[in-house]
Design an enzyme around this catalytic site. Structure first.
Site, PDB file in Angstrom:
ATOM      1  N   GLU A  64       8.437   4.480   3.720  1.00 46.95           N
ATOM      2  CA  GLU A  64       8.918   3.119   3.490  1.00 46.95           C
ATOM      3  C   GLU A  64       8.767   2.665   2.044  1.00 46.95           C
ATOM      4  OE1 GLU A  64      10.643   1.447   5.465  1.00 46.95           O
ATOM      5  OE2 GLU A  64      10.067   1.734   7.556  1.00 46.95           O
ATOM      6  N   LYS A  94       0.829  -1.223   0.000  1.00 50.30           N
ATOM      7  CA  LYS A  94       0.000   0.000   0.000  1.00 50.30           C
ATOM      8  C   LYS A  94       0.855   1.261   0.000  1.00 50.30           C
ATOM      9  CE  LYS A  94       0.595   1.139   4.543  1.00 50.30           C
ATOM     10  NZ  LYS A  94       0.735   2.440   5.245  1.00 50.30           N
TER      11      LYS A  94
END
Length: 334
Positions: free
Chosen positions: A280, A190
């Site tokens: 990330e 995601k």
């Protein structure tokens, strides 16, 4: 229970607050001695959650041994690419029966290991002592004690249920799941899709574009999950579509914000220099693409995001390339 939270960043602090509000004895570890002192004495984390009062029972220090001493739960909330190094240093200090809980949503560059796999490899602990928390959990909203739900995943249902009770409050509702692989992959992928929606937003595109990215991103996430042994239903839940929507649509999302700046014309280096917290998806994108290729999984959005953040492709070229791919049915031969 006695809980150690390794990391005083945005999510580590917010989840530590949840655990303390649930009645646990919570200690935080971080590298900044001054910040640890302020958190302990003034019950606030001004670096990440200014103005929000934290439970007076929470305390922090830079001494890992003090934080880990007697801990029944050890929450790991450091940047994904630093986990192996940090955990190697802490291994001898970890209580033998402590359950390790990952809050991290990244794939290790080079090894392509999920965080639970890194935890198992470094510590040698069985799967029943390894767990993951993931879901639509924007740290600032949780720190404000706004209602939120999440998933606590462990292959041992009893351990998952125990962790569920440890972090359940009137504003934070955890659900259990035994599909650790799926829950982790949802949190990893995601972030990459959020970079794409951020770029869309930065280029001035609207809701149609973003809805398309999110929906096709979910298809990519699910394909990768099925290829690695995950349960398809996991991606229909909080750790899949729930986290995907929150991360792609919220201005609080660091990955979406990173993508927005790219869409406005900034370079990766320029955005990185002004980004306070780790996005990330930037580092994980290439690793996810390698994992997909290894399993023969088609992930065009992830492929193009990796091309932008690692190979210098312009966001507008990314859009043109994605939109002019060979036409295909929605459900067959994707």
């Amino acid at each position: 229970m006695r809980v150690a939270v390794m990391g005083m960043g945005s999510w580590g602090t917010a989840f530590g607050m949840v655990l303390a509000d649930a009645g646990n004895d919570v200690a935080l570890w971080g590298r900044n001695d001054a910040l640890a002192h302020v958190l302990t004495t003034q019950h606030e984390n001004p670096a990440f959650h200014p103005g929000i009062e934290l439970p007076p029972t929470m305390w922090a220090t830079t001494e890992s041994r003090r934080v880990l001493d007697g801990a029944e739960i050890v929450v790991l909330a450091v940047p994904a690419q630093t986990l192996r190094e940090n955990l190697t240093r802490w291994t001898d200090e970890l209580p033998d029966e402590a359950v390790l809980v990952s809050l991290m949503k990244g794939l290790e560059v080079g090894t392509l290991a999920r965080m639970s796999e890194v935890m198992a490899e470094v510590t040698g602990r069985p799967n029943r002592q390894l767990a993951v928390v993931s879901g639509p959990n924007l740290a600032r909203e949780i720190a404000l004690r706004q209602p939120a739900a999440t998933v606590v995943a462990c292959t041992d249902e009893t351990v998952a249920a125990r962790l569920q009770q440890a972090c359940m409050t009137p504003y934070f509702r955890p659900y259990t799941n035994t599909d650790v692989v799926g829950v982790e992959l949802g949190g990893i992928v995601k972030n990459i899709i959020a970079l794409a929606t951020g770029m869309s937003e930065g280029m001035g595109f609207g809701d149609n574009t973003n809805a398309g990215i999110i929906t096709r991103g979910l298809a990519e996430m699910t394909r990768l999950g099925l290829a690695t042994g995950a349960d398809a239903m996991t991606f229909m839940g909080l750790a899949g579509i729930g986290d995907l929507v929150a991360t792609c649509m919220s201005p609080l999302s660091r990955n979406r914000t990173f993508g927005e700046n790219l869409g406005r014309g900034m370079t990766v280096d320029e955005v990185t220099s002004i980004t306070k917290q780790t996005a990330e998806g930037v580092k994980s994108s290439q690793a996810v693409l390698e994992l997909a290729r290894r399993g023969g999984v088609d992930m065009p959005i992830a492929e193009h995001v990796a091309a932008v953040v690692h190979d210098g492709m312009a966001p507008r070229d990314m859009v043109h390339s994605l939109m002019t791919r060979v036409a295909k049915p929605e459900w067959e031969g994707e």
